[in-house]
Design an enzyme around this catalytic site. Structure first.
Site, PDB file in Angstrom:
ATOM      1  N   HIS A 259       0.764  -1.082  -0.041  1.00  0.00           N
ATOM      2  CA  HIS A 259       0.198   0.060  -0.036  1.00  0.00           C
ATOM      3  C   HIS A 259       0.968   1.306  -0.146  1.00  0.00           C
ATOM      4  O   HIS A 259       1.952   1.231   0.576  1.00  0.00           O
ATOM      5  CB  HIS A 259      -0.943   0.088   1.103  1.00  0.00           C
ATOM      6  CG  HIS A 259      -2.019   0.990   0.950  1.00  0.00           C
ATOM      7  ND1 HIS A 259      -1.892   2.230   1.250  1.00  0.00           N
ATOM      8  CD2 HIS A 259      -3.515   0.558   0.694  1.00  0.00           C
ATOM      9  CE1 HIS A 259      -3.062   2.714   1.074  1.00  0.00           C
ATOM     10  NE2 HIS A 259      -4.003   1.847   0.723  1.00  0.00           N
ATOM     11  N   ASP A 313      -7.841  -5.401   0.061  1.00  0.00           N
ATOM     12  CA  ASP A 313      -8.575  -6.129  -1.223  1.00  0.00           C
ATOM     13  C   ASP A 313      -8.193  -7.745  -0.592  1.00  0.00           C
ATOM     14  O   ASP A 313      -8.758  -8.530  -1.267  1.00  0.00           O
ATOM     15  CB  ASP A 313      -7.919  -5.878  -2.336  1.00  0.00           C
ATOM     16  CG  ASP A 313      -8.509  -4.787  -2.758  1.00  0.00           C
ATOM     17  OD1 ASP A 313      -9.517  -4.400  -2.915  1.00  0.00           O
ATOM     18  OD2 ASP A 313      -7.802  -3.562  -3.265  1.00  0.00           O
TER      19      ASP A 313
HETATM   20  N1  CMC Z   1       3.961  -7.771  -4.033  1.00  0.00           N
HETATM   21  C1  CMC Z   1       5.442  -8.054  -3.845  1.00  0.00           C
HETATM   22  N2  CMC Z   1       5.923  -6.804  -4.147  1.00  0.00           N
HETATM   23  C2  CMC Z   1       5.366  -5.650  -3.812  1.00  0.00           C
HETATM   24  C3  CMC Z   1       4.236  -5.465  -3.712  1.00  0.00           C
HETATM   25  C4  CMC Z   1       3.327  -6.681  -3.834  1.00  0.00           C
HETATM   26  N3  CMC Z   1       1.952  -6.736  -3.773  1.00  0.00           N
HETATM   27  N4  CMC Z   1       3.743  -4.368  -3.332  1.00  0.00           N
HETATM   28  C5  CMC Z   1       4.738  -3.678  -3.561  1.00  0.00           C
HETATM   29  N5  CMC Z   1       5.988  -4.519  -3.703  1.00  0.00           N
HETATM   30  C6  CMC Z   1       7.395  -4.023  -3.872  1.00  0.00           C
HETATM   31  C7  CMC Z   1       7.593  -3.708  -5.116  1.00  0.00           C
HETATM   32  O1  CMC Z   1       8.047  -4.881  -6.011  1.00  0.00           O
HETATM   33  C8  CMC Z   1       8.904  -2.555  -4.935  1.00  0.00           C
HETATM   34  O2  CMC Z   1       9.821  -3.204  -4.581  1.00  0.00           O
HETATM   35  P1  CMC Z   1      11.401  -2.896  -5.052  1.00  0.00           P
HETATM   36  O3  CMC Z   1      11.579  -1.551  -4.241  1.00  0.00           O
HETATM   37  O4  CMC Z   1      12.166  -4.050  -4.815  1.00  0.00           O
HETATM   38  O5  CMC Z   1      11.305  -2.635  -6.532  1.00  0.00           O
HETATM   39  C9  CMC Z   1       8.426  -1.966  -3.711  1.00  0.00           C
HETATM   40  O6  CMC Z   1       7.322  -2.990  -2.781  1.00  0.00           O
HETATM   41  C10 CMC Z   1       7.664  -0.626  -3.711  1.00  0.00           C
HETATM   42  O7  CMC Z   1       6.462  -0.898  -4.555  1.00  0.00           O
HETATM   43  P2  CMC Z   1       5.889   0.187  -5.431  1.00  0.00           P
HETATM   44  O8  CMC Z   1       4.753  -0.642  -6.467  1.00  0.00           O
HETATM   45  O9  CMC Z   1       6.678   1.047  -6.201  1.00  0.00           O
HETATM   46  O10 CMC Z   1       4.856   0.714  -4.256  1.00  0.00           O
HETATM   47  P3  CMC Z   1       3.654   1.905  -4.689  1.00  0.00           P
HETATM   48  O11 CMC Z   1       3.478   2.527  -3.401  1.00  0.00           O
HETATM   49  O12 CMC Z   1       3.851   2.759  -5.963  1.00  0.00           O
HETATM   50  O13 CMC Z   1       2.454   0.893  -4.822  1.00  0.00           O
HETATM   51  C11 CMC Z   1       0.887  -0.451  -4.753  1.00  0.00           C
HETATM   52  C12 CMC Z   1       1.515   0.453  -4.090  1.00  0.00           C
HETATM   53  C13 CMC Z   1      -0.704  -0.763  -3.968  1.00  0.00           C
HETATM   54  C14 CMC Z   1       0.243  -0.264  -6.038  1.00  0.00           C
HETATM   55  C15 CMC Z   1       1.629  -1.841  -4.510  1.00  0.00           C
HETATM   56  O14 CMC Z   1       1.713  -2.230  -3.416  1.00  0.00           O
HETATM   57  C16 CMC Z   1       0.925  -3.087  -5.689  1.00  0.00           C
HETATM   58  O15 CMC Z   1       0.946  -3.002  -6.707  1.00  0.00           O
HETATM   59  N6  CMC Z   1       0.068  -4.063  -4.839  1.00  0.00           N
HETATM   60  C17 CMC Z   1      -0.422  -4.801  -5.673  1.00  0.00           C
HETATM   61  C18 CMC Z   1      -1.851  -4.410  -6.088  1.00  0.00           C
HETATM   62  C19 CMC Z   1      -2.961  -4.123  -4.837  1.00  0.00           C
HETATM   63  O16 CMC Z   1      -2.957  -5.118  -3.831  1.00  0.00           O
HETATM   64  N7  CMC Z   1      -3.581  -2.923  -4.858  1.00  0.00           N
HETATM   65  C20 CMC Z   1      -4.526  -2.810  -3.787  1.00  0.00           C
HETATM   66  C21 CMC Z   1      -4.065  -1.595  -3.304  1.00  0.00           C
HETATM   67  S1  CMC Z   1      -5.115  -1.126  -1.548  1.00  0.00           S
HETATM   68  C22 CMC Z   1      -6.747  -0.997  -2.180  1.00  0.00           C
HETATM   69  C23 CMC Z   1      -7.004   0.280  -3.144  1.00  0.00           C
HETATM   70  O17 CMC Z   1      -6.179   1.343  -2.967  1.00  0.00           O
HETATM   71  O18 CMC Z   1      -7.649   0.291  -3.889  1.00  0.00           O
END
Ligand code: CMC
Length: 376
Positions: A259, A313
């Site tokens: 998140h 989720d």
């Molecule tokens: N599984 C594995 N690794 C993860 C995940 C995950 N679900 N989420 C983040 N990471 C890792 C990512 O690979 C990155 O690693 P590194 O620094 O080594 O490259 C690091 O954590 C930072 O990730 P990011 O994607 O740059 O973080 P962000 O703040 O931009 O993204 C997020 C937040 C929610 C988009 C992301 O965690 C994600 O894609 N999660 C999976 C989709 C999901 O469950 N979304 C629902 C969000 S909550 C409900 C809502 O808002 O609707």
């Protein structure tokens, strides 16, 4: 000079009195009240009143608000007819986005943007939305729509209009809790979209249509469907370890984890986990719950130190499945609830509006001579 922040992380772009998130401590409050208290003691109708009025209602106010909302559960015939003509193969999120947009054309004064008018349009959209989803789902199954029942709540009526039978108290309450938990969440992407659109003084329908489009993305509300698909790819609890490790090695994300704001377990995930477990026991779906729980254990071991924990989720997938909802209705359920939050933010924005107009940092060339067509 302000600096570019990719994804606007940490940028404060609005003030709100609706929800407060402490991502380090795992706290979420609506108007100062802990989400755990609301999910155990409140109802969706009361929660929406709270978000729109910044205080809990007295009994007569809650009764009046609930009655006012319930009046909207019955759709005008023209809207039912429009839904009947839609392609049966449409994704429900595309359908919902289209129908909310369409509602503007049945409104005699769709562009009225006073706070009072925005409240009126918001309650209309909130009341119509569950009926729109249920009506579409019945038509695509070749069934006639079912009229709402007076005296039933938002949650009861939705399940009744979908399935044609009164839901059990446990199912209706479980659904109501899901609605409470998803209602608002700071300046998430779809809420930001809604506030940005209404800040042009466009109209409530456009703002909510845009928000629905944002929510359906797999990085936002669409993740609950992603979680369910992922659980379907894992045969048994014994296969979870290799599945999760394989994904992490390939740098694929595990849906329902991570998140932008929470660096610990999302408090909504705690509430949904308890609900998912109870419903899974009741409905013979413990395999789903056990697989989910095992994923959580492995993720905590592997990436907990990076602040990646279950988000809202993750356990909502099992919960919705146990309630009997089809996979492509999971994200629309999120939307039904978040309509409460989007509308509240639209009202807040209109109360103290200033056009959203951020800047882009230009990183291209300068003083490039114009090349005539025959010399390119
Ligand atoms: N599984 C594995 N690794 C993860 C995940 C995950 N679900 N989420 C983040 N990471 C890792 C990512 O690979 C990155 O690693 P590194 O620094 O080594 O490259 C690091 O954590 C930072 O990730 P990011 O994607 O740059 O973080 P962000 O703040 O931009 O993204 C997020 C937040 C929610 C988009 C992301 O965690 C994600 O894609 N999660 C999976 C989709 C999901 O469950 N979304 C629902 C969000 S909550 C409900 C809502 O808002 O609707």
């Amino acid at each position: 000079m302000s600096t570019y922040v990719k994804g606007l992380e940490g940028i404060v772009a609005a003030q709100t009195e609706m929800s407060h998130i402490d991502g380090q401590k795992g706290i979420l409050e609506y108007v100062g009240i802990a989400i755990g208290d609301l999910s155990t003691k409140s109802t969706f109708e009361e929660t929406v009143f709270l978000l729109w009025n910044k205080r809990l209602p007295k009994q007569d106010e809650l009764d009046a608000f609930s009655k006012d909302l319930a009046k909207r559960f019955a759709l005008p015939a023209a809207i039912v007819e429009e839904i009947r003509r839609l392609p049966k193969t449409a994704e429900p999120m595309h359908m919902l986005r289209t129908m909310v947009s369409s509602l503007a054309m049945y409104d005699e004064d769709p562009n009225a943007n006073s706070v009072e008018a925005a409240r009126e349009k918001s309650i209309n959209i909130l009341g119509y939305a569950p009926s729109i989803v249920a009506t579409f789902d019945r038509y695509r199954r070749g069934l006639d729509p079912i009229a709402p029942q007076p005296g039933m709540s938002f949650a009861e009526n939705f399940l009744y209009m979908l399935n044609g039978e009164k839901p059990t108290e446990t199912m209706a309450r479980a659904f109501d809790i899901c609605m409470i938990l998803h209602a608002d969440h700071g300046l998430n992407n779809s809420t930001f979209s809604a506030r940005s659109i209404i800040s042009t003084l466009s109209d409530v329908y456009s703002a909510i249509t845009g928000a629905i489009g944002s929510l359906r993305g797999p990085l936002h509300g669409g993740a609950n469907e992603g979680v369910m698909k992922m659980l379907g790819e894992i045969d048994s609890v014994d296969d979870v370890e290799s599945f999760v490790m394989g994904r992490l090695e390939r740098k694929d994300k595990i849906m329902g984890f991570g998140h932008r704001v929470y660096k610990t377990k999302d408090p909504r995930a705690n509430a949904l986990q308890a609900l998912a477990k109870q419903l899974a026991e009741d409905t013979g779906n413990m395999d789903l719950y056990n697989k989910s729980h095992r994923i959580e254990e492995i993720m905590e071991r592997e990436v907990g130190a990076k602040g990646i924990y279950p988000n809202v989720d993750f356990y909502s997938a099992t919960t919705y499945h146990c309630i009997g909802l089809k996979l492509d209705l999971f994200t629309p359920m999120f939307a039904l609830s978040r309509l409460g939050g989007w509308s509240g933010h639209i009202i807040e924005q209109l109360e103290d509006n200033r056009l959203y107009r951020p800047s882009a940092e230009y990183i291209g060339k300068h003083e490039v001579p114009y090349t005539p067509m025959n010399q390119r």
